[in-house]
Design an enzyme around this catalytic site. Structure first.
Site, PDB file in Angstrom:
ATOM      1  CG  ASP A 176      -2.048   0.957   1.140  1.00 45.36           C
ATOM      2  OD1 ASP A 176      -2.271   1.506   0.051  1.00 45.36           O
ATOM      3  OD2 ASP A 176      -2.720   1.179   2.163  1.00 45.36           O
TER       4      ASP A 176
ATOM      5  CG  ASN B 291      -7.445  -2.508  -6.186  1.00 44.89           C
ATOM      6  OD1 ASN B 291      -6.473  -3.250  -6.074  1.00 44.89           O
ATOM      7  ND2 ASN B 291      -7.734  -1.617  -5.233  1.00 44.89           N
TER       8      ASN B 291
HETATM    9  C1  FPP Z   1      -1.777   0.346  -3.316  1.00 41.13           C
HETATM   10  O1  FPP Z   1      -1.376   1.650  -3.520  1.00 41.13           O
HETATM   11  C2  FPP Z   1      -1.358  -0.515  -4.360  1.00 41.13           C
HETATM   12  C3  FPP Z   1      -2.178  -1.085  -5.293  1.00 41.13           C
HETATM   13  C4  FPP Z   1      -3.611  -0.853  -5.416  1.00 41.13           C
HETATM   14  C5  FPP Z   1      -1.686  -2.007  -6.267  1.00 41.13           C
HETATM   15  C6  FPP Z   1      -0.377  -2.658  -5.955  1.00 41.13           C
HETATM   16  C7  FPP Z   1       0.252  -2.816  -7.244  1.00 41.13           C
HETATM   17  C8  FPP Z   1       1.559  -2.733  -7.506  1.00 41.13           C
HETATM   18  C9  FPP Z   1       2.629  -2.619  -6.492  1.00 41.13           C
HETATM   19  C10 FPP Z   1       1.993  -2.768  -8.885  1.00 41.13           C
HETATM   20  C11 FPP Z   1       1.553  -3.981  -9.643  1.00 41.13           C
HETATM   21  C12 FPP Z   1       2.105  -5.237  -9.100  1.00 41.13           C
HETATM   22  C13 FPP Z   1       2.661  -6.209  -9.834  1.00 41.13           C
HETATM   23  C14 FPP Z   1       3.024  -7.501  -9.173  1.00 41.13           C
HETATM   24  C15 FPP Z   1       2.931  -6.050 -11.262  1.00 41.13           C
HETATM   25  P1  FPP Z   1      -2.497   2.756  -3.540  1.00 41.13           P
HETATM   26  O2  FPP Z   1      -2.685   3.169  -4.957  1.00 41.13           O
HETATM   27  O3  FPP Z   1      -3.728   2.274  -2.864  1.00 41.13           O
HETATM   28  O4  FPP Z   1      -1.800   3.869  -2.706  1.00 41.13           O
HETATM   29  P2  FPP Z   1      -2.505   4.997  -1.872  1.00 41.13           P
HETATM   30  O5  FPP Z   1      -3.274   4.320  -0.772  1.00 41.13           O
HETATM   31  O6  FPP Z   1      -1.339   5.785  -1.362  1.00 41.13           O
HETATM   32  O7  FPP Z   1      -3.383   5.778  -2.819  1.00 41.13           O
END
Ligand code: FPP
Length: 235
Positions: A24, A72
């Site tokens: 996250d 998501n």
């Molecule tokens: C949370 O950050 C992360 C995600 C929703 C997706 C996680 C994905 C990756 C690390 C990249 C893709 C992975 C692979 C294995 C190719 P957020 O966007 O919720 O962050 P925030 O809470 O700060 O907005």
């Protein structure tokens, strides 16, 4: 005792075999720098790559990563597209690395309903890595409540609903029992991730935003885990 989470395999001390991470903080990492969220996700993929490449000395049997939740889809179309394109690029670029480094890819979640080209890429990656000895499980279109409901329905169809028969039908049925669940970015919640498997797992919530997470952070988390005493309800 096999790898089935049905056997809640009490291990009261020692090293972790299976760690799962809620990655996250990509968005906040980018926003803090005045960059588009997409850049945060790109850096998030780099953190994944760095971690997978740094796994060897940690002697984990399985690392499970929450890459895309069934919730998501509520994000903007552009952000969902960015995440799916990152996934395509990641599989393409890192598959040879997985094969070379003895990594066996596993996918949990309702991944078969993703775009057909991604499903085909994942099927190919699953086949090509099937002999690897260290598991990297990626949760895609994953939601724990759905996973449990699907598993319970299958267990019922087979005749008996017990914790063991449900666990045997979970997407994680062939992964080791979960030892440690980590969430980055300072949020303290599970967000529908591995709810069943977390029953006896240790939890660690760290403030680091995912793009800043390095193998050293995981090493520290494993050291922390090794100090904990797990009692599984006993004394
Ligand atoms: C949370 O950050 C992360 C995600 C929703 C997706 C996680 C994905 C990756 C690390 C990249 C893709 C992975 C692979 C294995 C190719 P957020 O966007 O919720 O962050 P925030 O809470 O700060 O907005």
């Amino acid at each position: 005792m096999g790898d089935s989470p049905a056997s809640i395999a009490p291990r009261t001390s020692g090293r972790a075999r299976h760690v799962a991470i809620i990655m996250d903080g990509n968005g906040r990492w980018a926003t803090k720098r005045g960059l588009p969220r997409a850049v945060g996700h790109q850096r998030g993929v780099e953190a994944v790559r760095r971690l997978v490449r740094g796994l060897e000395p940690m002697e984990l049997d399985c690392l499970t990563l929450y890459a895309f939740s069934s919730e998501n889809w509520k994000r903007s179309v552009d952000e969902v597209d960015d995440l799916m394109n990152l996934m395509r690029r990641f599989i393409k670029s890192d598959l040879p690395d997985f094969v070379a480094n003895d990594v066996q890819l596993k996918i949990i979640g309702d991944w078969q309903s993703l775009a057909p080209d991604i499903v085909a890429m994942l099927e190919d990656a699953l086949t090509k890595t099937s002999n690897g000895s260290k598991k990297l499980a990626v949760a895609l279109n994953y939601g724990a409540q759905h996973e449990i409901a699907r598993a319970a329905a299958k267990a019922a169809a087979l005749g008996e609903i017990t914790p063991e028969t449900i666990a045997a039908q979970l997407d994680t049925h062939d992964l080791p029992p979960l030892d440690l669940l980590i969430r980055t970015s300072g949020e303290i919640r599970l967000s529908n991730f591995l709810l069943w498997q977390a029953a006896y797992a240790e939890m660690l919530f760290v403030d680091t935003l995912w793009p800043d997470f390095k193998p050293e952070h995981l090493e520290r988390a494993l050291d922390d885990f090794a100090q904990r005493e797990r009692r599984y309800g006993g004394r």
